[in-house]
Scaffold this active site. Structure first.
Site, PDB file in Angstrom:
ATOM      1  N   ASP A 151       0.820  -1.209   0.000  1.00 39.17           N
ATOM      2  CA  ASP A 151       0.000   0.000   0.000  1.00 39.17           C
ATOM      3  C   ASP A 151       0.858   1.265   0.000  1.00 39.17           C
ATOM      4  O   ASP A 151       0.659   2.160  -0.804  1.00 39.17           O
ATOM      5  CB  ASP A 151      -0.974  -0.012   1.197  1.00 39.17           C
ATOM      6  CG  ASP A 151      -0.286  -0.258   2.545  1.00 39.17           C
ATOM      7  OD1 ASP A 151       0.950  -0.477   2.576  1.00 39.17           O
ATOM      8  OD2 ASP A 151      -0.980  -0.252   3.576  1.00 39.17           O
ATOM      9  N   ASP A 174       7.108   3.793   2.815  1.00 45.42           N
ATOM     10  CA  ASP A 174       7.330   4.827   3.827  1.00 45.42           C
ATOM     11  C   ASP A 174       8.842   4.856   4.115  1.00 45.42           C
ATOM     12  O   ASP A 174       9.601   5.430   3.339  1.00 45.42           O
ATOM     13  CB  ASP A 174       6.470   4.443   5.039  1.00 45.42           C
ATOM     14  CG  ASP A 174       6.440   5.446   6.167  1.00 45.42           C
ATOM     15  OD1 ASP A 174       6.616   6.643   5.912  1.00 45.42           O
ATOM     16  OD2 ASP A 174       6.236   5.034   7.316  1.00 45.42           O
ATOM     17  N   THR A 175       9.295   4.197   5.178  1.00 48.81           N
ATOM     18  CA  THR A 175      10.745   4.115   5.392  1.00 48.81           C
ATOM     19  C   THR A 175      11.404   3.205   4.344  1.00 48.81           C
ATOM     20  O   THR A 175      12.608   3.261   4.152  1.00 48.81           O
ATOM     21  CB  THR A 175      11.069   3.527   6.779  1.00 48.81           C
ATOM     22  OG1 THR A 175      10.626   2.165   6.808  1.00 48.81           O
ATOM     23  CG2 THR A 175      10.404   4.323   7.889  1.00 48.81           C
ATOM     24  N   THR A 225       9.840  -2.278   4.827  1.00 54.39           N
ATOM     25  CA  THR A 225       8.992  -3.432   4.502  1.00 54.39           C
ATOM     26  C   THR A 225       9.322  -3.999   3.122  1.00 54.39           C
ATOM     27  O   THR A 225       9.507  -5.210   2.966  1.00 54.39           O
ATOM     28  CB  THR A 225       7.504  -3.031   4.559  1.00 54.39           C
ATOM     29  OG1 THR A 225       7.233  -2.454   5.834  1.00 54.39           O
ATOM     30  CG2 THR A 225       6.606  -4.229   4.349  1.00 54.39           C
ATOM     31  N   LEU A 226       9.405  -3.128   2.131  1.00 59.21           N
ATOM     32  CA  LEU A 226       9.682  -3.616   0.772  1.00 59.21           C
ATOM     33  C   LEU A 226      11.084  -4.209   0.679  1.00 59.21           C
ATOM     34  O   LEU A 226      11.289  -5.222   0.002  1.00 59.21           O
ATOM     35  CB  LEU A 226       9.486  -2.490  -0.257  1.00 59.21           C
ATOM     36  CG  LEU A 226       8.021  -2.248  -0.653  1.00 59.21           C
ATOM     37  CD1 LEU A 226       7.880  -0.974  -1.493  1.00 59.21           C
ATOM     38  CD2 LEU A 226       7.453  -3.444  -1.419  1.00 59.21           C
ATOM     39  N   ARG A 268     -10.239   0.744   6.880  1.00 57.49           N
ATOM     40  CA  ARG A 268      -9.809   0.020   5.683  1.00 57.49           C
ATOM     41  C   ARG A 268     -10.898  -0.002   4.611  1.00 57.49           C
ATOM     42  O   ARG A 268     -10.629  -0.119   3.424  1.00 57.49           O
ATOM     43  CB  ARG A 268      -9.440  -1.431   6.022  1.00 57.49           C
ATOM     44  CG  ARG A 268      -8.189  -1.596   6.869  1.00 57.49           C
ATOM     45  CD  ARG A 268      -7.745  -3.061   6.839  1.00 57.49           C
ATOM     46  NE  ARG A 268      -6.839  -3.386   7.925  1.00 57.49           N
ATOM     47  CZ  ARG A 268      -5.511  -3.243   7.883  1.00 57.49           C
ATOM     48  NH1 ARG A 268      -4.947  -2.747   6.792  1.00 57.49           N
ATOM     49  NH2 ARG A 268      -4.757  -3.586   8.897  1.00 57.49           N
TER      50      ARG A 268
HETATM   51  P1  IMP Z   1       7.776   1.061   5.723  1.00 56.33           P
HETATM   52  O1  IMP Z   1       8.303  -0.275   6.064  1.00 56.33           O
HETATM   53  O2  IMP Z   1       8.190   2.111   6.701  1.00 56.33           O
HETATM   54  O3  IMP Z   1       8.019   1.488   4.303  1.00 56.33           O
HETATM   55  O4  IMP Z   1       6.234   1.008   5.983  1.00 56.33           O
HETATM   56  C1  IMP Z   1       5.359   0.539   5.129  1.00 56.33           C
HETATM   57  C2  IMP Z   1       4.113   0.111   5.865  1.00 56.33           C
HETATM   58  O5  IMP Z   1       3.784   1.013   6.931  1.00 56.33           O
HETATM   59  C3  IMP Z   1       2.956   0.174   4.914  1.00 56.33           C
HETATM   60  O6  IMP Z   1       2.774  -1.058   4.303  1.00 56.33           O
HETATM   61  C4  IMP Z   1       1.799   0.521   5.817  1.00 56.33           C
HETATM   62  O7  IMP Z   1       1.214  -0.643   6.305  1.00 56.33           O
HETATM   63  C5  IMP Z   1       2.408   1.262   6.973  1.00 56.33           C
HETATM   64  N1  IMP Z   1       2.171   2.709   6.834  1.00 56.33           N
HETATM   65  C6  IMP Z   1       3.048   3.657   6.446  1.00 56.33           C
HETATM   66  N2  IMP Z   1       2.472   4.866   6.397  1.00 56.33           N
HETATM   67  C7  IMP Z   1       1.188   4.686   6.771  1.00 56.33           C
HETATM   68  C8  IMP Z   1       0.055   5.572   6.868  1.00 56.33           C
HETATM   69  O8  IMP Z   1       0.116   6.779   6.597  1.00 56.33           O
HETATM   70  N3  IMP Z   1      -1.118   5.001   7.247  1.00 56.33           N
HETATM   71  C9  IMP Z   1      -1.238   3.668   7.531  1.00 56.33           C
HETATM   72  N4  IMP Z   1      -0.214   2.804   7.427  1.00 56.33           N
HETATM   73  C10 IMP Z   1       0.982   3.310   7.051  1.00 56.33           C
HETATM   74 MG    MG Z   2       1.376  -2.564   5.364  1.00 57.82          MG
END
Ligand code: IMP
Ligand code: MG
Length: 177
Positions: A103, A106-107, A110-111, A168
């Site tokens: 979805d 962000d950081t 996760t990917l 959701r």
């Molecule tokens: P990352 O690992 O920091 O890139 O985070 C990715 C995951 O954080 C996404 O798959 C979301 O599930 C969650 N996330 C990041 N930003 C948001 C937000 O604004 N609302 C809800 N979930 C978020």
């Molecule tokens: Mg997620």
């Protein structure tokens, strides 16, 4: 219930999201093999994947579809540093070309976690797609190959994306204000 009382403001309407998903499908169909494995990262991707695979069908693609549950946020608004795998790896990934679908990028932890996992499992070529991107939040050098919308550092909900498991179901993407 606290989560239900947050004020929201629409960022992308259902129509805007639908238009962008069609465009993403065109770009994806142009790049990845017709029978690619879509690997959605649950739960946030579930609405996006459902729309994306039907848009890919309209582009003549025939992907297989698998999901993996990972968690980073827990119940809060801040991403944790540790990504956890909450489900079994669904099928043999050996030699498979995979399009990871999430979805939000962000950081990017996760990917990157999912990509590394695929590589450990002997997957073939791996692409990634995120509906939303918050470039200002990046902590790891990584860019998804396909991005729907780039957004500032706001907390978003809807179209599968939650805050404390709420929101959701919303057909649009909103920010919490
Ligand atoms: P990352 O690992 O920091 O890139 O985070 C990715 C995951 O954080 C996404 O798959 C979301 O599930 C969650 N996330 C990041 N930003 C948001 C937000 O604004 N609302 C809800 N979930 C978020
Ligand atoms: Mg997620």
């Amino acid at each position: 219930m606290a989560a239900a009382e947050q004020q929201t403001e629409i960022l992308f309407s259902a129509e805007e999201v639908a238009t962008r998903v069609e465009q993403l499908a065109v770009a994806i169909a142009d790049t990845v093999p017709r029978d690619v494995m879509i690997l959605g990262l649950l739960k946030g991707c579930f609405v996006f994947v459902a729309d994306l695979v039907r848009a890919l069908d309209r582009q003549g693609m025939a992907p297989s579809i698998e999901f993996l549950q990972v968690s980073s946020y827990g119940a809060g608004k801040e991403s944790s540093r540790t990504i956890r795998l909450k489900s079994e790896i669904p099928t043999s990934l050996k030699g498979r070309d995979v399009l990871l679908v999430d979805d939000i990028q962000d950081t990017a932890r996760t990917l990157v976690f999912a990509r590394d996992l695929l590589q450990e499992q002997g997957a073939g070529k791996v692409w990634s797609c995120a509906l939303l991107d918050k470039p200002s939040r990046r902590q790891i050098e990584f860019e998804a190959d396909f991005v729907g919308f780039s957004i500032p550092d706001v907390f978003v909900v809807g179209y599968g994306i939650d805050y404390a498991e709420g929101y959701r179901h919303l057909p649009f993407i909103a920010k919490i204000v």
